[in-house]
Design a protein around this motif. Structure first.
Motif, mmCIF file in Angstrom:
data_model
loop_
_atom_site.group_PDB
_atom_site.id
_atom_site.type_symbol
_atom_site.label_atom_id
_atom_site.label_comp_id
_atom_site.label_asym_id
_atom_site.label_seq_id
_atom_site.Cartn_x
_atom_site.Cartn_y
_atom_site.Cartn_z
ATOM 1 N N ARG A 132 0.820 -1.213 0.000
ATOM 2 C CA ARG A 132 0.000 0.000 0.000
ATOM 3 C C ARG A 132 0.857 1.267 0.000
ATOM 4 O O ARG A 132 0.571 2.202 -0.755
ATOM 5 C CB ARG A 132 -0.934 0.003 1.210
ATOM 6 N N SER A 133 1.889 1.315 0.844
ATOM 7 C CA SER A 133 2.705 2.531 0.924
ATOM 8 C C SER A 133 3.363 2.839 -0.418
ATOM 9 O O SER A 133 3.476 4.012 -0.821
ATOM 10 C CB SER A 133 3.768 2.378 2.013
ATOM 11 N N GLU A 187 0.640 4.141 -2.852
ATOM 12 C CA GLU A 187 0.257 5.512 -2.520
ATOM 13 C C GLU A 187 1.254 6.515 -3.108
ATOM 14 O O GLU A 187 0.867 7.542 -3.666
ATOM 15 C CB GLU A 187 0.170 5.679 -1.003
ATOM 16 N N SER A 218 0.927 6.530 -6.922
ATOM 17 C CA SER A 218 -0.305 7.205 -7.324
ATOM 18 C C SER A 218 -0.156 8.717 -7.256
ATOM 19 O O SER A 218 -0.687 9.446 -8.098
ATOM 20 C CB SER A 218 -1.457 6.742 -6.431
ATOM 21 N N MET A 229 -6.963 1.398 -0.540
ATOM 22 C CA MET A 229 -6.238 2.581 -0.973
ATOM 23 C C MET A 229 -6.818 3.135 -2.272
ATOM 24 O O MET A 229 -7.035 4.347 -2.409
ATOM 25 C CB MET A 229 -4.754 2.226 -1.147
#
Length: 254
Positions: free
Chosen positions: A136-137, A140, A143, A168
């Motif tokens: 996820r990190s 992010e 993105s 996310m």
């Protein structure tokens, strides 16, 4: 009449080949490049007279000594800038894929290493990210700083990690580009790749015993189109997890 001795000939040849690929080697670099592996019990140059020799120096040790490789982590090695120039100068034999090394100094201890990879991704227009291990990190950050529109992960990730990625994407509110997330079987995607409309980048690594290591970014040339079509096919058959689409702004007519 002998115009050049063997050592001088090797030095001159290295200088010419490196000049052809835009590198001006130092005197030390040329001297070290011209030296071969060291035969046991013999001087470096005088031992290279054509007879079979048992070497006291391994191939990796020889490349490290001559500055073509450098140590990474506890046991890894990576090409130096000079090493990459040497590969360009020598070329590749027929039958090997043609590729270009874009960045090889991405050690895990460098806090900016991931940002440098993201910078490469940001240079591509609306590419697809293929990452079997994306978290996820990482997504992010990608993105926020790139125009990635498709992200393909693998079922190597557990349910909680997939749920984090899904959450996310679904939590996005303001992003210029759409973002779709899908998951494919582990055997279908083995490498980290960024697939653009006209370029493909591959991100590989050299692990070390302590869990760190180094990453290298390369761009294949002769296999680019085949790889692009392969990942498009895998994308079509992958399971959909989440999708974000930016809202269209209403146009006011005066």
């Amino acid at each position: 009449m002998e115009l050049l001795d063997e050592e001088s000939h090797r030095v001159l040849l290295w200088a010419v080949r490196l000049h052809e690929v835009g590198h001006a080697p130092t005197r030390t670099e040329l001297t070290e490049l011209a030296e071969g592996r060291r035969p046991a019990g013999l001087a470096t140059v005088t031992g290279l007279v054509g007879q079979d020799s048992e070497y006291q120096e391994g191939a990796i040790a020889s490349l490290l000594r001559r500055g073509l490789l450098h140590p990474v982590g506890d046991a890894g090695v990576a090409p130096t800038g000079l090493g990459r120039r040497v590969v360009d100068a020598l070329g590749l034999d027929d039958g090997f894929p043609a590729f270009e090394v874009l960045d090889a100094d991405l050690t895990s201890s460098d806090p900016l290493a991931f940002a440098r990879i993201v910078g490469r991704v940001a240079a591509l227009h609306r590419p697809m990210l293929v990452d079997p291990y994306c978290r996820r990190s990482e997504l992010e950050y990608l993105s926020a700083h790139t125009s990635v529109t498709r992200v393909l992960v693998s079922d190597r990730l557990d349910d909680d990690e997939l749920a984090d990625l899904t959450d996310m994407v679904e939590s996005l509110r303001r992003r210029e580009h759409k973002l779709r997330l899908r998951v494919a079987a582990a055997e279908d995607i083995q490498d980290r790749c960024v697939v653009g409309s006209d370029r493909i980048l591959q991100v590989g690594g050299l692990p070390s015993a302590n869990g760190g290591g180094a990453s290298v970014v390369t761009e294949p040339h002769d296999l680019g189109e085949q790889a692009r079509e392969y990942y498009r096919e895998v994308w079509r058959g992958a399971d959909r997890l989440a999708a974000y689409r930016p809202r269209r702004r209403n146009m006011r007519v005066a």
